[in-house]
Enzyme design. Structure first.
Site, mmCIF file in Angstrom:
data_model
loop_
_atom_site.group_PDB
_atom_site.id
_atom_site.type_symbol
_atom_site.label_atom_id
_atom_site.label_comp_id
_atom_site.label_asym_id
_atom_site.label_seq_id
_atom_site.Cartn_x
_atom_site.Cartn_y
_atom_site.Cartn_z
ATOM 1 N N ASP A 33 0.837 -1.196 0.000
ATOM 2 C CA ASP A 33 0.000 0.000 0.000
ATOM 3 C C ASP A 33 0.874 1.248 0.000
ATOM 4 O OD1 ASP A 33 -2.150 1.773 0.196
ATOM 5 O OD2 ASP A 33 -2.110 1.694 2.378
ATOM 6 N N ASP A 68 2.908 1.310 -3.545
ATOM 7 C CA ASP A 68 2.208 1.714 -4.776
ATOM 8 C C ASP A 68 1.953 3.215 -4.805
ATOM 9 O OD1 ASP A 68 -0.103 2.057 -3.231
ATOM 10 O OD2 ASP A 68 -1.129 0.335 -4.067
ATOM 11 N N GLY A 69 1.662 3.801 -3.649
ATOM 12 C CA GLY A 69 1.485 5.253 -3.592
ATOM 13 C C GLY A 69 2.762 6.000 -3.880
ATOM 14 N N ARG A 102 3.491 8.439 -7.320
ATOM 15 C CA ARG A 102 3.997 9.818 -7.276
ATOM 16 C C ARG A 102 5.353 9.927 -7.965
ATOM 17 N NH1 ARG A 102 1.687 8.954 -2.396
ATOM 18 N NH2 ARG A 102 3.668 8.435 -1.378
ATOM 19 N N THR A 154 -3.429 7.331 -11.728
ATOM 20 C CA THR A 154 -4.529 7.152 -12.677
ATOM 21 C C THR A 154 -5.859 7.204 -11.923
ATOM 22 O OG1 THR A 154 -4.627 4.731 -12.427
ATOM 23 C CG2 THR A 154 -3.102 5.611 -14.112
ATOM 24 N N ASP A 166 -7.123 1.841 -4.955
ATOM 25 C CA ASP A 166 -6.231 1.831 -3.793
ATOM 26 C C ASP A 166 -6.985 1.885 -2.463
ATOM 27 O OD1 ASP A 166 -3.478 1.944 -2.628
ATOM 28 O OD2 ASP A 166 -4.224 3.892 -1.952
ATOM 29 N N ASP A 206 -7.426 -1.221 0.370
ATOM 30 C CA ASP A 206 -7.078 -1.017 1.784
ATOM 31 C C ASP A 206 -8.234 -1.409 2.693
ATOM 32 O OD1 ASP A 206 -4.794 0.096 0.741
ATOM 33 O OD2 ASP A 206 -5.383 2.165 1.166
#
Length: 188
Positions: A45, A48-49, A53, A59, A66, A70
């Site tokens: 988590d 991927d964030g 960035r 997207t 996302d 979670d």
């Protein structure tokens, strides 16, 4: 849609049934392995964030999936610990955490429909809640109090962090409600 961050998020969704099945297997280390899979999902988590960035690969699909991923894995973990521990001391904070997630998700969706979603963006308290919640769930899922004969008190720490997460959860819910209040009350 097929960006690296989105693929990582989809991997996290795929981990959910794997996590649940492994946790409930009749193996000696099933709970520990389930906790590890949950930890892996929590790390992805963040990852991927960060990649979205860093690689400028944000997207609309990723922005949608996302938070869904979670909430799905956290809800599964909360249900699993309430089943495994079967005590009010776990169930009560788990319900607080689930109710808050549903409430804040609905609030953000409504604020988005009003064009003012930015007013209920993630706060520091919300991030602290997530950190405490993830660590609590890892500890409680693992069931470990000793590792190779050494005391580590993961379950005890899990209980404490679960209550901290529940308090932070209510606090952040109040912050988000306060930020949205002028729109909810029709004065915005």
């Amino acid at each position: 849609m097929w960006t690296v961050p989105n693929l990582i998020t989809m991997f996290r969704v795929v981990l959910i049934p794997v996590f649940v099945v492994v946790y409930f297997l009749d193996w000696r280390w099933a709970h520990e392995l389930g906790a590890f899979i949950f930890w892996l999902a929590a790390i992805t988590d963040w990852f991927d964030g960060y990649l979205a960035r860093k690689l400028q690969q944000s997207t609309p699909f990723g922005a949608f999936l996302d938070p869904v991923a979670d909430k799905l894995i956290v809800a599964a973990a909360l249900l699993m610990i309430t089943h495994s521990y079967a005590t009010l001391w776990i169930t009560a904070p788990a319900i607080v955490l689930l109710v808050r997630e549903i409430y804040v998700s609905a609030l953000r969706e409504w604020m988005g429909s009003q064009g003012v979603r930015e007013e209920v963006k993630v706060s520091f308290v919300g991030k602290a809640k997530t950190t405490a919640q993830m660590l609590a769930l890892i500890g409680l899922l693992s069931g470990l109090e000793y590792f190779m004969g050494w005391p580590i008190y993961w379950v005890t720490l899990g209980y404490i962090l679960l209550y901290i997460a529940a308090v932070l959860s209510l606090w952040s819910m109040c912050i988000y409600t306060s930020a949205a209040w002028k729109h909810l009350s029709g004065k915005g």
